[in-house]
Design a protein around this motif. Structure first.
Motif, short mmCIF file in Angstrom:
data_model
loop_
_atom_site.label_atom_id
_atom_site.label_comp_id
_atom_site.label_asym_id
_atom_site.label_seq_id
_atom_site.Cartn_x
_atom_site.Cartn_y
_atom_site.Cartn_z
N ASN A 112 66.63 -64.83 -45.00
CA ASN A 112 66.12 -65.62 -43.88
C ASN A 112 66.41 -64.82 -42.62
O ASN A 112 67.50 -64.89 -42.06
N HIS A 113 65.43 -63.98 -42.23
CA HIS A 113 65.59 -63.07 -41.10
C HIS A 113 64.31 -63.06 -40.26
O HIS A 113 63.23 -63.33 -40.78
N PRO A 114 64.40 -62.68 -39.00
CA PRO A 114 63.22 -62.69 -38.13
C PRO A 114 62.24 -61.55 -38.37
O PRO A 114 61.11 -61.60 -37.91
N SER A 115 62.66 -60.49 -39.09
CA SER A 115 61.76 -59.36 -39.30
C SER A 115 62.04 -58.71 -40.65
O SER A 115 63.12 -58.87 -41.23
N ALA A 116 61.07 -57.93 -41.12
CA ALA A 116 61.25 -57.18 -42.37
C ALA A 116 62.41 -56.20 -42.23
O ALA A 116 63.20 -56.01 -43.16
N GLU A 117 62.50 -55.56 -41.07
CA GLU A 117 63.56 -54.59 -40.85
C GLU A 117 64.94 -55.23 -40.96
O GLU A 117 65.84 -54.69 -41.61
N SER A 118 65.12 -56.40 -40.36
CA SER A 118 66.44 -57.04 -40.42
C SER A 118 66.74 -57.57 -41.83
O SER A 118 67.88 -57.55 -42.27
N ASN B 214 56.43 -62.79 -47.88
CA ASN B 214 56.96 -63.24 -46.60
C ASN B 214 56.26 -64.51 -46.17
O ASN B 214 55.05 -64.66 -46.35
N TRP C 223 61.87 -64.00 -46.54
CA TRP C 223 61.47 -62.75 -47.18
C TRP C 223 61.98 -62.76 -48.61
O TRP C 223 63.08 -63.23 -48.88
N ARG D 175 60.15 -66.62 -41.41
CA ARG D 175 61.43 -65.91 -41.46
C ARG D 175 61.92 -65.67 -42.89
O ARG D 175 62.96 -65.06 -43.10
N HIS E 73 65.66 -56.19 -44.64
CA HIS E 73 66.01 -55.00 -45.41
C HIS E 73 67.42 -54.53 -45.08
O HIS E 73 68.20 -54.18 -45.97
N HIS E 74 67.77 -54.54 -43.81
CA HIS E 74 69.13 -54.15 -43.40
C HIS E 74 70.16 -55.06 -44.07
O HIS E 74 71.20 -54.59 -44.56
#
Length: 68
Positions: free
Chosen positions: A9-15, A42, A47, A45, A17-18
């Motif tokens: 549950n993140h605001p972006s794909a990058e976050s 997706n 993923w 939020r 993945h991190h």
């Protein structure tokens, strides 16, 4: 057979993945040598990554076609 899943549950794909790469269990899913299938999805939020084994997808007559 042999499936795993990562959910975030993140605001972006990058976050997302991190987060997965900095979590021992999720990172193991990313690097598992037994996985030979992968899917990602997706919704807002949320993923998800699904990992599996097998070649049943190759039996689909549309597999490998372009323009889909």
């Amino acid at each position: 057979g042999g499936a795993s899943e990562n959910i975030a549950n993140h605001p972006s794909a990058e976050s997302a993945h991190h987060g997965w790469t900095h979590s021992a269990g999720h990172h193991r899913n990313l690097l598992a040598p037994t996985h030979d299938e992968f899917a990602v999805g997706n919704s807002g939020r949320l993923w998800v990554q699904n990992f599996g084994r097998g070649g049943d997808f190759e039996k689909d007559p549309d597999w490998g076609t372009t323009g889909r």
